[in-house]
Enzyme design. Structure first.
Site, PDB file in Angstrom:
ATOM      1  N   CYS A   1      85.267  28.207 -14.963  1.00  0.00           N
ATOM      2  CA  CYS A   1      85.773  27.299 -15.999  1.00  0.00           C
ATOM      3  C   CYS A   1      86.561  26.104 -15.449  1.00  0.00           C
ATOM      4  CB  CYS A   1      86.566  28.109 -17.014  1.00  0.00           C
ATOM      5  SG  CYS A   1      86.665  27.305 -18.614  1.00  0.00           S
TER       6      CYS A   1
ATOM      7  N   ARG B   1      85.813  23.044 -29.219  1.00  0.00           N
ATOM      8  CA  ARG B   1      85.772  24.017 -28.129  1.00  0.00           C
ATOM      9  C   ARG B   1      84.518  24.877 -28.249  1.00  0.00           C
ATOM     10  NH1 ARG B   1      89.950  23.796 -24.977  1.00  0.00           N
ATOM     11  NH2 ARG B   1      89.684  25.720 -23.812  1.00  0.00           N
TER      12      ARG B   1
ATOM     13  N   HIS C   1      84.324  33.740 -18.734  1.00  0.00           N
ATOM     14  CA  HIS C   1      85.507  34.568 -18.488  1.00  0.00           C
ATOM     15  C   HIS C   1      85.158  36.009 -18.846  1.00  0.00           C
ATOM     16  CE1 HIS C   1      88.053  30.970 -18.212  1.00  0.00           C
ATOM     17  NE2 HIS C   1      87.470  30.520 -19.297  1.00  0.00           N
TER      18      HIS C   1
HETATM   19  N1  GLN Z   1      90.670  22.871 -19.720  1.00  0.00           N
HETATM   20  C1  GLN Z   1      89.277  23.041 -19.565  1.00  0.00           C
HETATM   21  C2  GLN Z   1      88.482  22.888 -20.853  1.00  0.00           C
HETATM   22  O1  GLN Z   1      88.988  23.200 -21.926  1.00  0.00           O
HETATM   23  C3  GLN Z   1      88.988  24.384 -18.925  1.00  0.00           C
HETATM   24  C4  GLN Z   1      89.404  25.511 -19.803  1.00  0.00           C
HETATM   25  C5  GLN Z   1      89.257  26.832 -19.091  1.00  0.00           C
HETATM   26  O2  GLN Z   1      89.417  26.924 -17.873  1.00  0.00           O
HETATM   27  N2  GLN Z   1      89.038  27.853 -19.897  1.00  0.00           N
HETATM   28  O3  GLN Z   1      87.350  22.433 -20.814  1.00  0.00           O
END
Ligand code: GLN
Length: 229
Positions: free
Chosen positions: A90, A119, A182
């Site tokens: 990520c 998101r 994740h």
């Molecule tokens: N900040 C980054 C995004 O939102 C990565 C988020 C993350 O590592 N889960 O794209």
């Protein structure tokens, strides 16, 4: 075997350190000696890493650590060129590309990331050549686009992947591997964990009992299939 964990305090918001624990334990269960070195701000990268890991993080943490990571990029590139595996999730994955929105990246993976309007969030599954089906949980705002130098880690079978449009998830370029997944991803995908270990130590690994791990994998698959978007 030496595992180097880059900036566990900053790039560790989503429990991705579980990947390091998983790799170390699965190696130890095979009788392999493992050391795990954490690299914190101000530290230099050890030059004998077999596997370098970077987890996810919030935008703020990514911005904070980017300059230091950038300075370390040549050494990370050298490590990969001499055979070490670099595995990132990520936020760490995004930083291996050329940029994350305005934040310059390391340029070790041929990809870039732009901020999206919403998101990408939920259980996901992908089909890969390295480890068959991989399940995980995606949670990112960034949209990542691969250039010709990087190949996708897999094709999305449930979820939205790199950018929600082209069906790709993650990236592989030589010894450098990134994913948005994740979970942490490796404990739920023992075949993927072992593939990374085998590449890092250049040895075949004897099979171990993965009944519990496969139950977690199956559950992840079930959740991903229930996802509606
Ligand atoms: N900040 C980054 C995004 O939102 C990565 C988020 C993350 O590592 N889960 O794209």
């Amino acid at each position: 075997m030496k595992i180097v964990h880059l900036y566990p305090d900053l790039l560790g918001t989503y429990g991705d350190r579980g990947n390091v624990i998983c790799l170390a334990e699965r190696a130890r269960w095979r009788g392999i000696d493992v050391t795990v070195d954490a690299v914190e701000r101000g530290d230099t990268l050890p030059n004998d890493a077999d596997l370098i890991f970077m987890g996810g993080g919030q935008d703020r943490a990514q911005e904070l650590i980017a300059p230091e990571l950038l300075a370390m990029a040549p050494r990370i590139g050298e490590a990969a060129a001499r055979g070490a595996i670099v595995f990132a999730v990520c936020g760490g994955y995004q930083l291996l590309g050329s940029r994350y929105d305005e934040v310059p990246g390391l340029g070790l993976l041929d990809l870039y990331t732009e901020a999206g309007d919403d998101r990408i969030l939920g259980n996901a599954s992908i089909d890969t050549a390295v480890a068959g089906t991989i399940v995980g949980f995606e949670n990112h705002g960034g949209r990542t686009y691969l250039g010709p130098g990087a190949k996708p880690l897999g094709r999305i079978t449930a979820g939205r992947g790199n950018n929600g449009t082209d069906g790709t998830e993650g990236a592989i370029q030589g010894n450098i591997i990134g994913t948005y997944l994740h979970g942490p991803v490796l404990p739920r995908n023992p075949a993927f964990a072992d593939a990374l270990l085998a590449l890092a130590i250049r040895e075949e690994l004897r099979p171990i009992d993965d009944v519990l791990e496969m139950a977690a994998h199956e559950r992840g698959l079930e959740l991903a299939r229930k996802r509606r978007h």
